[in-house]
Design an enzyme around this catalytic site. Structure first.
Site, short mmCIF file in Angstrom:
data_model
loop_
_atom_site.label_atom_id
_atom_site.label_comp_id
_atom_site.label_asym_id
_atom_site.label_seq_id
_atom_site.Cartn_x
_atom_site.Cartn_y
_atom_site.Cartn_z
N GLN A 38 -4.63 8.24 4.80
CA GLN A 38 -5.32 6.94 4.69
C GLN A 38 -6.39 6.83 5.76
O GLN A 38 -7.50 6.37 5.49
CB GLN A 38 -4.30 5.81 4.80
CG GLN A 38 -3.32 5.81 3.63
CD GLN A 38 -2.32 4.69 3.66
OE1 GLN A 38 -2.22 3.95 4.65
NE2 GLN A 38 -1.56 4.54 2.60
N ARG A 52 -7.44 6.38 -5.92
CA ARG A 52 -8.72 7.04 -5.63
C ARG A 52 -9.59 7.10 -6.88
O ARG A 52 -10.82 6.98 -6.80
CB ARG A 52 -8.46 8.44 -5.07
CG ARG A 52 -7.96 8.37 -3.61
CD ARG A 52 -7.26 9.64 -3.19
NE ARG A 52 -6.92 9.68 -1.77
CZ ARG A 52 -5.85 9.07 -1.21
NH1 ARG A 52 -5.04 8.34 -1.95
NH2 ARG A 52 -5.63 9.17 0.09
N ASP A 91 6.70 10.25 2.24
CA ASP A 91 7.21 9.16 1.39
C ASP A 91 8.59 9.49 0.79
O ASP A 91 9.27 8.60 0.28
CB ASP A 91 6.23 8.86 0.25
CG ASP A 91 4.94 8.25 0.77
OD1 ASP A 91 4.95 7.68 1.88
OD2 ASP A 91 3.91 8.35 0.08
N ARG A 96 1.37 -4.39 8.83
CA ARG A 96 1.17 -2.94 9.04
C ARG A 96 -0.06 -2.66 9.92
O ARG A 96 -1.06 -3.38 9.87
CB ARG A 96 1.08 -2.24 7.69
CG ARG A 96 2.39 -2.36 6.94
CD ARG A 96 2.36 -1.70 5.60
NE ARG A 96 2.19 -0.27 5.69
CZ ARG A 96 2.04 0.53 4.65
NH1 ARG A 96 2.04 0.01 3.42
NH2 ARG A 96 1.90 1.82 4.80
N LYS A 117 5.63 2.00 7.53
CA LYS A 117 5.44 1.98 6.07
C LYS A 117 5.71 0.56 5.55
O LYS A 117 5.65 -0.39 6.30
CB LYS A 117 6.33 3.03 5.41
CG LYS A 117 5.97 4.46 5.83
CD LYS A 117 4.58 4.83 5.37
CE LYS A 117 4.16 6.21 5.85
NZ LYS A 117 2.76 6.52 5.54
N LYS A 131 0.39 7.72 -7.57
CA LYS A 131 -0.16 6.47 -7.02
C LYS A 131 -1.41 6.75 -6.20
O LYS A 131 -2.43 6.09 -6.37
CB LYS A 131 0.93 5.80 -6.18
CG LYS A 131 0.55 4.48 -5.59
CD LYS A 131 1.78 3.66 -5.26
CE LYS A 131 2.44 4.04 -3.95
NZ LYS A 131 1.64 3.73 -2.76
N SER A 132 -1.35 7.74 -5.31
CA SER A 132 -2.50 8.04 -4.44
C SER A 132 -3.72 8.42 -5.28
O SER A 132 -4.84 7.98 -5.01
CB SER A 132 -2.17 9.22 -3.53
OG SER A 132 -1.18 8.87 -2.61
N GLY A 184 -1.14 -0.45 1.31
CA GLY A 184 -1.83 0.06 2.50
C GLY A 184 -2.99 0.97 2.14
O GLY A 184 -4.04 0.95 2.79
N ARG A 221 11.06 2.08 7.84
CA ARG A 221 11.98 2.82 6.96
C ARG A 221 13.10 3.52 7.73
O ARG A 221 14.10 3.91 7.11
CB ARG A 221 11.21 3.84 6.10
CG ARG A 221 10.51 3.18 4.94
CD ARG A 221 9.85 4.17 3.99
NE ARG A 221 9.29 3.45 2.86
CZ ARG A 221 8.25 3.86 2.14
NH1 ARG A 221 7.65 5.01 2.43
NH2 ARG A 221 7.81 3.15 1.13
#
Ligand code: S3P
Length: 426
Positions: free
Chosen positions: A166, A27, A311, A121, A338, A22-23, A93, A342
């Site tokens: 981030q 990008r 995560d 957030r 998050k 995902k990250s 986020g 969490r």
């Protein structure tokens, strides 16, 4: 969509290819939108978070087309256009925080919005350093919506109070278009996909342990092949470790050392995990993982471990319930920021299904060798990782459980159920 889960009476067997990171997918879309020319992104993660990034950059005038669900063509002049509407980052986020760094240095104004979870957030963590660079970002309460008046920025050296990729990436993306040298120092090194991909695309960026510096640079369009997501693989790693008689191979897993905390923790717990066939793909280390059912020992998880597995902590908390002895997870207070809090969410829902777990300000205390009772409806709090963690708990539970609103898995891993089914049907 609510789903029922009941005890799995056979081990998981066979192999799966884990979907894209995902990250890295976020990008790839963002950075190729900032580069002049045509980029092709292969093995893109077709999940709602990354689709939010695609739709935002389309709104900023970039020509992005899906060739198929996992292949994108991105054609850009390298210059973004003023959006006609507010930019909707959905649940993501990463989209909002990284985008703020890009938009703060444009010659137009913009507004960033998100869903109910994202709108709660904390955004001060990026507003503070970007404002130090001269950015004009207005937020009523330190949360979205963010109103950004684009301006010319100045470089800073920023000592980040938290190890957050981030935050780091938001500052680096502001620095990418700012004269001078922008420097970020982190308390511990967070995931470094931004540094790797910006360098791959031609940026003048240097890293030394937890310090990274960037100079104003042009990016060159290129082809990017996205590695598989170790954070998604984590759900299958944990399932295989705790479901008796399991023996699986997970292929194409991203093994960037800033993300492999879970492998180190599994080894620390004496779990049977083996890395096979390591290789480099688009600058990122990738490999296959063989994982077998194991007799585990509890352990301590803290400090520099945390950014390398942040995560994965909900599912690691579940793993710890099956180990011998206690597991203490600390220094993870940012888990409260998050997709939901969490720490409270894991403790509340685990207790409903009979798990003994203590809530700490910055983590959990989990006793080992627990029977999971199940026999309850559990909530996922708009959180994809909670949904998958609770589903796996259900595979060990003595009585059927119901996971409410399981559709939240679509945020990062829409293929979770078919992948799980393929491992249980052999
Ligand atoms: C991400 C960084 C992490 C992680 C998130 C994705 C990224 O957040 O929890 O899921 O893509 O940069 P922080 O950097 O805020 O810890």
């Amino acid at each position: 969509m609510d789903i029922k889960v009941s005890e799995l009476k056979q081990g998981l067997r066979g192999s799966i290819v884990i979907p894209a990171d995902k990250s890295i997918s976020h990008r790839a879309v963002m950075f190729s939108s900032l580069a002049q020319g045509k980029s092709i992104i292969r093995n893109f993660l077709y999940a709602s978070d990354c689709r939010s990034t695609v739709s935002v950059f389309k709104n900023l005038g970039v020509d992005i087309e899906f060739i198929d669900n996992n292949t994108l063509s991105v054609k850009s002049s390298g210059v973004l256009k003023q959006p006609l509407t507010a930019l909707d980052c959905g649940n993501s986020g990463t989209t909002m925080r990284l985008l703020a760094g890009v938009l703060a240095r444009q010659n137009f104004d913009s507004e960033l919005i998100g869903d109910a979870s994202l709108s709660k957030r904390p955004m001060k963590r990026i507003i503070t350093p970007l404002s130090e660079m001269g950015a004009d970002i207005y937020s009523d309460t330190g949360t979205a919506p963010l109103f950004i008046k684009g301006k010319c920025l100045k470089p800073i050296k920023y000592h980040s109070p938290i190890a957050s990729a981030q935050v780091k990436s938001s500052i680096l993306l502001a620095g990418l278009g700012t004269d001078g040298v922008t420097i970020v120092v982190e308390p511990y090194l967070s995931r470094n996909h931004t540094e790797i991909m910006l360098k791959y695309m031609g940026a003048d960026i240097q890293s030394d342990k937890n310090i990274v510096s960037i100079k104003k640079s042009k990016l060159f369009a290129c082809d990017i092949n996205v590695a598989g997501d170790i954070s998604s693989a984590a759900f299958f790693i944990v399932s295989a470790l705790i479901i008796p008689d399991s023996d699986i191979v997970i292929k194409n897993v991203g093994l960037n050392p800033t993300r492999t905390g879970i492998i180190d923790v599994v080894k620390r717990m004496q779990g049977d995990i083996e890395v096979l066939d390591e290789r480099v793909v688009s600058g990122e280390l990738v490999g296959d993982l063989r994982v077998k059912y194991s007799s585990l020992k509890g352990c301590e998880i803290n400090g520099a471990d945390i950014p390398r597995l942040i995560d994965e902590l909900p599912v690691i908390a579940l793993l710890a319930t099956q180990a011998e002895g206690e597991t203490r997870i600390t220094d993870a207070g940012d888990l409260r920021n998050k997709e939901t809090d969490r720490i409270t969410a894991v403790v509340t829902e685990f207790r409903k299904i009979g798990i003994d777990i203590d809530e700490l300000d910055d983590g959990f205390l989990i006793s080992g060798k627990q029977q999971i009772k199940g026999d309850s409806e559990v909530n996922v709090y708009h959180d994809h990782r909670l949904a998958m963690t609770l589903y796996i708990a259900g595979l060990l539970a003595q009585k059927e459980m119901v996971v409410k609103d399981f559709q939240w898995v679509d945020v990062s891993l829409p293929e979770f159920l078919p992948l799980m089914d393929s491992l249980r049907s052999l």
